[in-house]
Write an enzyme that holds these catalytic residues in place. Structure first.
Site, PDB file in Angstrom:
ATOM      1  N   GLU A 130     -49.922  34.780 -20.668  1.00 37.04           N
ATOM      2  CA  GLU A 130     -49.324  34.699 -22.008  1.00 37.04           C
ATOM      3  C   GLU A 130     -49.805  35.939 -22.745  1.00 37.04           C
ATOM      4  OE1 GLU A 130     -47.219  32.528 -23.180  1.00 37.04           O
ATOM      5  OE2 GLU A 130     -47.371  30.764 -21.913  1.00 37.04           O
ATOM      6  N   CYS A 155     -49.676  36.691 -31.901  1.00 34.57           N
ATOM      7  CA  CYS A 155     -48.914  37.330 -30.827  1.00 34.57           C
ATOM      8  C   CYS A 155     -47.419  37.349 -31.119  1.00 34.57           C
ATOM      9  CB  CYS A 155     -49.168  36.599 -29.518  1.00 34.57           C
ATOM     10  SG  CYS A 155     -48.761  34.842 -29.610  1.00 34.57           S
TER      11      CYS A 155
HETATM   12  P1  NAD Z   1     -57.943  40.344 -24.690  1.00 27.60           P
HETATM   13  O1  NAD Z   1     -56.960  40.587 -23.598  1.00 27.60           O
HETATM   14  O2  NAD Z   1     -58.797  41.472 -25.127  1.00 27.60           O
HETATM   15  O3  NAD Z   1     -58.959  39.130 -24.320  1.00 27.60           O
HETATM   16  C1  NAD Z   1     -58.530  37.877 -23.860  1.00 27.60           C
HETATM   17  C2  NAD Z   1     -59.581  37.261 -22.941  1.00 27.60           C
HETATM   18  O4  NAD Z   1     -59.800  38.133 -21.839  1.00 27.60           O
HETATM   19  C3  NAD Z   1     -60.936  37.053 -23.601  1.00 27.60           C
HETATM   20  O5  NAD Z   1     -61.459  35.809 -23.179  1.00 27.60           O
HETATM   21  C4  NAD Z   1     -61.780  38.210 -23.088  1.00 27.60           C
HETATM   22  O6  NAD Z   1     -63.151  37.893 -22.958  1.00 27.60           O
HETATM   23  C5  NAD Z   1     -61.183  38.462 -21.720  1.00 27.60           C
HETATM   24  N1  NAD Z   1     -61.286  39.887 -21.325  1.00 27.60           N
HETATM   25  C6  NAD Z   1     -61.285  40.986 -22.131  1.00 27.60           C
HETATM   26  N2  NAD Z   1     -61.387  42.112 -21.404  1.00 27.60           N
HETATM   27  C7  NAD Z   1     -61.463  41.732 -20.101  1.00 27.60           C
HETATM   28  C8  NAD Z   1     -61.600  42.426 -18.870  1.00 27.60           C
HETATM   29  N3  NAD Z   1     -61.674  43.759 -18.831  1.00 27.60           N
HETATM   30  N4  NAD Z   1     -61.619  41.695 -17.726  1.00 27.60           N
HETATM   31  C9  NAD Z   1     -61.533  40.356 -17.750  1.00 27.60           C
HETATM   32  N5  NAD Z   1     -61.420  39.639 -18.894  1.00 27.60           N
HETATM   33  C10 NAD Z   1     -61.390  40.303 -20.054  1.00 27.60           C
HETATM   34  O7  NAD Z   1     -57.072  39.773 -25.902  1.00 27.60           O
HETATM   35  P2  NAD Z   1     -57.533  39.436 -27.369  1.00 27.60           P
HETATM   36  O8  NAD Z   1     -57.889  40.694 -28.086  1.00 27.60           O
HETATM   37  O9  NAD Z   1     -58.526  38.332 -27.344  1.00 27.60           O
HETATM   38  O10 NAD Z   1     -56.163  38.844 -27.970  1.00 27.60           O
HETATM   39  C11 NAD Z   1     -55.150  39.655 -28.479  1.00 27.60           C
HETATM   40  C12 NAD Z   1     -54.011  39.833 -27.496  1.00 27.60           C
HETATM   41  O11 NAD Z   1     -53.600  38.579 -27.014  1.00 27.60           O
HETATM   42  C13 NAD Z   1     -52.782  40.439 -28.145  1.00 27.60           C
HETATM   43  O12 NAD Z   1     -52.164  41.335 -27.250  1.00 27.60           O
HETATM   44  C14 NAD Z   1     -51.885  39.240 -28.386  1.00 27.60           C
HETATM   45  O13 NAD Z   1     -50.505  39.529 -28.495  1.00 27.60           O
HETATM   46  C15 NAD Z   1     -52.198  38.403 -27.182  1.00 27.60           C
HETATM   47  N6  NAD Z   1     -51.899  36.990 -27.414  1.00 27.60           N
HETATM   48  C16 NAD Z   1     -50.874  36.408 -26.739  1.00 27.60           C
HETATM   49  C17 NAD Z   1     -50.541  35.087 -26.985  1.00 27.60           C
HETATM   50  C18 NAD Z   1     -49.421  34.388 -26.269  1.00 27.60           C
HETATM   51  O14 NAD Z   1     -49.363  33.157 -26.331  1.00 27.60           O
HETATM   52  N7  NAD Z   1     -48.535  35.089 -25.601  1.00 27.60           N
HETATM   53  C19 NAD Z   1     -51.292  34.368 -27.908  1.00 27.60           C
HETATM   54  C20 NAD Z   1     -52.332  35.003 -28.560  1.00 27.60           C
HETATM   55  C21 NAD Z   1     -52.647  36.315 -28.309  1.00 27.60           C
END
Ligand code: NAD
Length: 468
Positions: A215, A249
């Site tokens: 997602e 998002c």
């Molecule tokens: P992110 O991708 O930075 O982090 C999400 C999760 O991944 C966290 O638990 C984090 O600890 C982990 N993570 C971060 N870097 C990682 C790595 N290198 N390897 C493995 N795991 C890692 O996202 P965010 O900043 O928490 O959220 C914002 C993003 O999420 C935006 O792009 C937003 O559009 C998206 N989002 C999508 C939805 C949806 O339902 N489609 C909902 C909310 C947010």
């Protein structure tokens, strides 16, 4: 015992050993767990959920109720009502060539699942997928975001209060923990976050051929033509864009408005923001950016916009002490401005105008496929044309963001904005293996077609090809 003191691989193996107990659990047993989660969120821990969100980014209580607690309770209520029918085996027809047999498929739990969640709606986007995973009969390891520590700590308390760790465990940690977890051979990984990290997750999942739901995010456009009621359109867009401080998002990322109505629409948009927040920095209805890193990212976008000829027609104020970015509207951006390249994920709204519908469509299609696309118009043919010539995970006509709340609609993205679907039955299916079963009751016609292939058998095969 605190989940954090547990090693990921130890929890994983204890869940692996326990998985068949859960996949064979009854509808009643799963509903019992869902009800416990509902009670925790809506009663026992409700005030603490609000406080945690306020501490993490000054999220107003009303927004926490509406966007953290309510969606999960709604998801639980829907699952409780529907679970019996979702769990029923589905009989299907059997072709004449398989005479003497019957067939069905059923949704069985995938097994041991991982949920990695983001910070922008921590409760909603951690417990929402967890509802589907529980409904489908899985064991789950959950790792919420490290960026909202108060929410993560409280979620750990709730999970430990309700579940044994060989069933559901919440582990707190950052990127290192996520990467350690991703080494394990999960049966399914449900990730919500950025497209960049989504690619890392998918690559890790490929090592074990774990199935994934991704997602993700992206730039979701809003297209507005000249038939709309400006006041109600502006009100809906202002709500969809600035709720949760734009850290959504699904929020409108940029507006494409028909040139001849740009000014009246912008006037109404500014009026709405004045009405919503008056003085945003003092307003109890306006939250903050989650942390310094994201504050700096957004402040840099505003600077970059100004350098690229952007005209800040509303807001533009920032305060680093409090991670405050005011509701901001920017026009006249050059295409190379960073605001028109990256997902904004904050309270800054670029406005682009178009003369012909095809211009708006070409612009949208020049970017990766968005999570959502919104159209505001009284003209059916306009909406139809925009939808027919673009692709998006979901769309809303004459509103924005609220499609998320209909449990009967699948929620998810397409390519860069995601893979797979969540919510309602779609979330249940995502956490299930669709298992096909064919049962032979009598002698099978295929027994006449086994080697050696004599002339008579070839005639039977010819007959089969012709008639069945
Ligand atoms: P992110 O991708 O930075 O982090 C999400 C999760 O991944 C966290 O638990 C984090 O600890 C982990 N993570 C971060 N870097 C990682 C790595 N290198 N390897 C493995 N795991 C890692 O996202 P965010 O900043 O928490 O959220 C914002 C993003 O999420 C935006 O792009 C937003 O559009 C998206 N989002 C999508 C939805 C949806 O339902 N489609 C909902 C909310 C947010």
């Amino acid at each position: 015992m605190a989940s954090n003191s547990l090693k990921p691989s130890v929890v994983f193996h204890s869940q692996k050993d326990n998985q068949y107990k859960l996949s064979n659990s009854t509808c009643k047993q799963r509903i019992y767990k869902l009800k416990a989660l509902k009670k925790a969120l809506s009663q026992t821990y409700k005030d603490q959920v609000r406080e945690a969100m306020y501490k993490d980014f000054k999220k107003p209580f009303a927004e926490t109720d509406l966007t953290e607690i309510y969606p999960v309770i709604g998801e639980i209520d829907h699952a409780i009502l529907q679970l019996k029918s979702w769990m029923k085996p589905n009989k299907v027809n059997t072709p004449l060539s398989l005479l003497g047999s019957s067939s069905y498929y059923t949704y069985e739990a995938k097994g041991v699942c991982l949920i990695l969640s983001p910070w922008n709606f921590p409760f909603n986007l951690t417990f929402g997928p967890l509802v589907s995973a529980i409904a489908a009969g899985n064991t789950v390891i959950v790792k919420p975001s490290e960026m909202t520590p108060n929410a993560s700590k409280l979620m750990q308390t709730i999970v430990e209060d309700l579940f044994d760790s060989n069933e559901i465990a919440l582990l707190q940690g950052g990127v290192e923990l996520a990467q350690e977890l991703l080494q394990l051979p999960f049966n399914h990984i449900f990730f919500t976050g950025s497209p960049t990290v989504g690619k890392i997750v998918m690559k890790a999942a490929a090592q074990h051929l774990s199935s994934v739901t991704l997602e993700l995010g992206g730039k979701s456009p809003v297209v507005i033509d000249d038939t709309v009621n400006f006041k109600s359109t502006a009100e809906k867009v202002a709500w969809g864009k600035f709720i949760n401080n734009g850290q959504v998002c699904l929020a409108p990322d940029y507006i494409l408005v028909k040139e001849n109505v740009k000014q009246p629409f912008l006037d109404e948009l500014k009026n709405c923001l004045d009405k919503f927040y008056r003085n945003a920095e003092e307003s109890e209805s306006y939250g903050r950016i989650v942390n310094e890193k994201h504050f700096n990212r957004l402040a840099a976008h505003i600077e970059n916009a100004k350098e690229n000829g952007g005209n800040v027609i509303y807001g533009g104020e920032t305060n680093a002490k409090d991670n405050f970015v005011s509701p901001t509207i920017i026009t006249d951006l050059k295409p190379e401005s960073s605001l028109l390249q990256d997902e904004i994920f904050g309270p800054i709204l670029p406005i682009i105008s178009f003369k012909k519908t095809s211009e708006a469509i070409t612009y949208i299609n020049s970017k990766p496929r968005p999570l959502a696309l919104y159209v505001f118009s009284k003209s059916k043919s306009f909406s139809k044309k925009v939808l027919a010539n673009t692709k998006a995970g979901s769309s809303c006509i004459n509103h924005n963001v609220i499609q998320y709340s209909n449990h009967n609609l699948p929620f998810g993205g397409v390519n860069n904005s995601g893979i797979g679907r969540s919510h309602g039955v779609f979330g249940f299916q995502e956490f299930s293996n669709m298992r096909s079963v064919l049962k032979q009751h009598t002698k099978s016609p295929t027994e006449f077609l086994i080697p050696p292939y004599s002339g008579f058998k070839q005639k039977l095969i010819d007959f089969t090809l012709k008639w069945f």
